[in-house]
Write a protein that holds these residues in place. Sequence first.
Motif, PDB file in Angstrom:
ATOM      1  N   ALA A  35       0.829  -1.205   0.000  1.00  0.00           N
ATOM      2  CA  ALA A  35       0.000   0.000   0.000  1.00  0.00           C
ATOM      3  C   ALA A  35       0.866   1.258   0.000  1.00  0.00           C
ATOM      4  O   ALA A  35       0.569   2.234  -0.706  1.00  0.00           O
ATOM      5  N   ARG A  36       1.953   1.228   0.780  1.00  0.00           N
ATOM      6  CA  ARG A  36       2.857   2.391   0.799  1.00  0.00           C
ATOM      7  C   ARG A  36       3.540   2.575  -0.547  1.00  0.00           C
ATOM      8  O   ARG A  36       3.676   3.693  -1.041  1.00  0.00           O
ATOM      9  N   TYR A  54       2.419   1.653  -3.470  1.00  0.00           N
ATOM     10  CA  TYR A  54       1.422   2.153  -4.425  1.00  0.00           C
ATOM     11  C   TYR A  54       1.162   3.638  -4.214  1.00  0.00           C
ATOM     12  O   TYR A  54       1.083   4.415  -5.173  1.00  0.00           O
ATOM     13  N   ALA A  55       1.053   4.047  -2.937  1.00  0.00           N
ATOM     14  CA  ALA A  55       0.813   5.459  -2.640  1.00  0.00           C
ATOM     15  C   ALA A  55       1.979   6.316  -3.101  1.00  0.00           C
ATOM     16  O   ALA A  55       1.782   7.408  -3.667  1.00  0.00           O
ATOM     17  N   ASP A  56       3.208   5.830  -2.881  1.00  0.00           N
ATOM     18  CA  ASP A  56       4.396   6.585  -3.313  1.00  0.00           C
ATOM     19  C   ASP A  56       4.443   6.699  -4.833  1.00  0.00           C
ATOM     20  O   ASP A  56       4.763   7.756  -5.392  1.00  0.00           O
ATOM     21  N   ARG A  64       1.913   6.549  -6.936  1.00  0.00           N
ATOM     22  CA  ARG A  64       0.833   7.426  -7.390  1.00  0.00           C
ATOM     23  C   ARG A  64       1.184   8.896  -7.136  1.00  0.00           C
ATOM     24  O   ARG A  64       0.926   9.764  -7.973  1.00  0.00           O
ATOM     25  N   SER A  65       1.803   9.163  -5.989  1.00  0.00           N
ATOM     26  CA  SER A  65       2.219  10.529  -5.669  1.00  0.00           C
ATOM     27  C   SER A  65       3.282  11.018  -6.644  1.00  0.00           C
ATOM     28  O   SER A  65       3.247  12.168  -7.095  1.00  0.00           O
TER      29      SER A  65
END
Length: 320
Positions: free
Chosen positions: A305-306, A308-310, A312-313
């Motif tokens: 999840a981290r 993916y978030a990184d 996407r950011s």
Amino acid sequence: MTTADAHTPERLQAGFDATIAADQRIEPRDWMPDAYRRTLIRQIAQHAHSEIIGMQPEGNWLLRAPSLRRRAILLAKVQDEAGHGMYLYAAAETLGVDREELTEKLIDAKQKYSSIFNYPTLSWADIGVIGWLVDGAAIANQVPLCRCSYGPYARAMIRICKEESFHQRQGYESLLAMMNGTDAQREMVQESTNRWWWPSLMMFGPADGDSPNTHRSMAWGIKRHTNDELRQRFVDMSVPQAAALGVTLPDPDLRWNDERQAHDFGEPDWSEFRAVVSGAGPANRQRLEHRRRAHEDGAWVREAARAYADKRSARTEAGA
């Protein structure tokens, strides 16, 4: 008055005190005393941990429910409890803590959860009695928290209390079905009631004279009633429910006091309460070890999840 004058410790404290005195809400960006913040973090974290740990004794019966209908109801309830934990961790995060940090404190036994979840579920009747008594005690304790002085906590409690009311009703309905069944089922309900009654009374915490946090929490509007006041409400609520159900509450001192217009009742075993809270309960080690193992097994999900978030950011920044 200059901006600097408005932000002196004295004026900030005066503003906080005025908000509490007016029975208004403190919000995350408002100034608050460090002790108020610490008290909220302790209480909300303990509440969140209780919801997550509380999934275990009931989850133990998911594959052994007596019918598909009962299994579906229990599964929905366990899912609700997971959601309650997430709401509460989110509320705690508005105070500047991280849920990962809170989880680590839980599994390291540096933060507590409700003593009630350190008792084992030995029969199917326990699932109904937990819904009736344990969730009933939770409702008595938590409905006043909808008026808590800290906004995010109070708002989270509104939905939680609605769902807890459903849990209490489904537990009671399950017990009614058993009490209308065989002699063996009725005996099972009575035996379960005998085991869970006193631990349910202990859910409200120690007697007022031994509770170090109650006075300050009430002065701040975090709590609205003392432990003993809430315990009395729960007893008065439970007695007519037990009579309608057809079970006997295991307290020889339980009787109506016409002068007080309330029930007199016996004293819980506070030595047992202290032992369970300190980690010596029947299932303390089992509960924490299960939570620790689940946290470790879920590490890959958090890492993914981290990542993916990184990713996407980074794409968003590149597009900008």
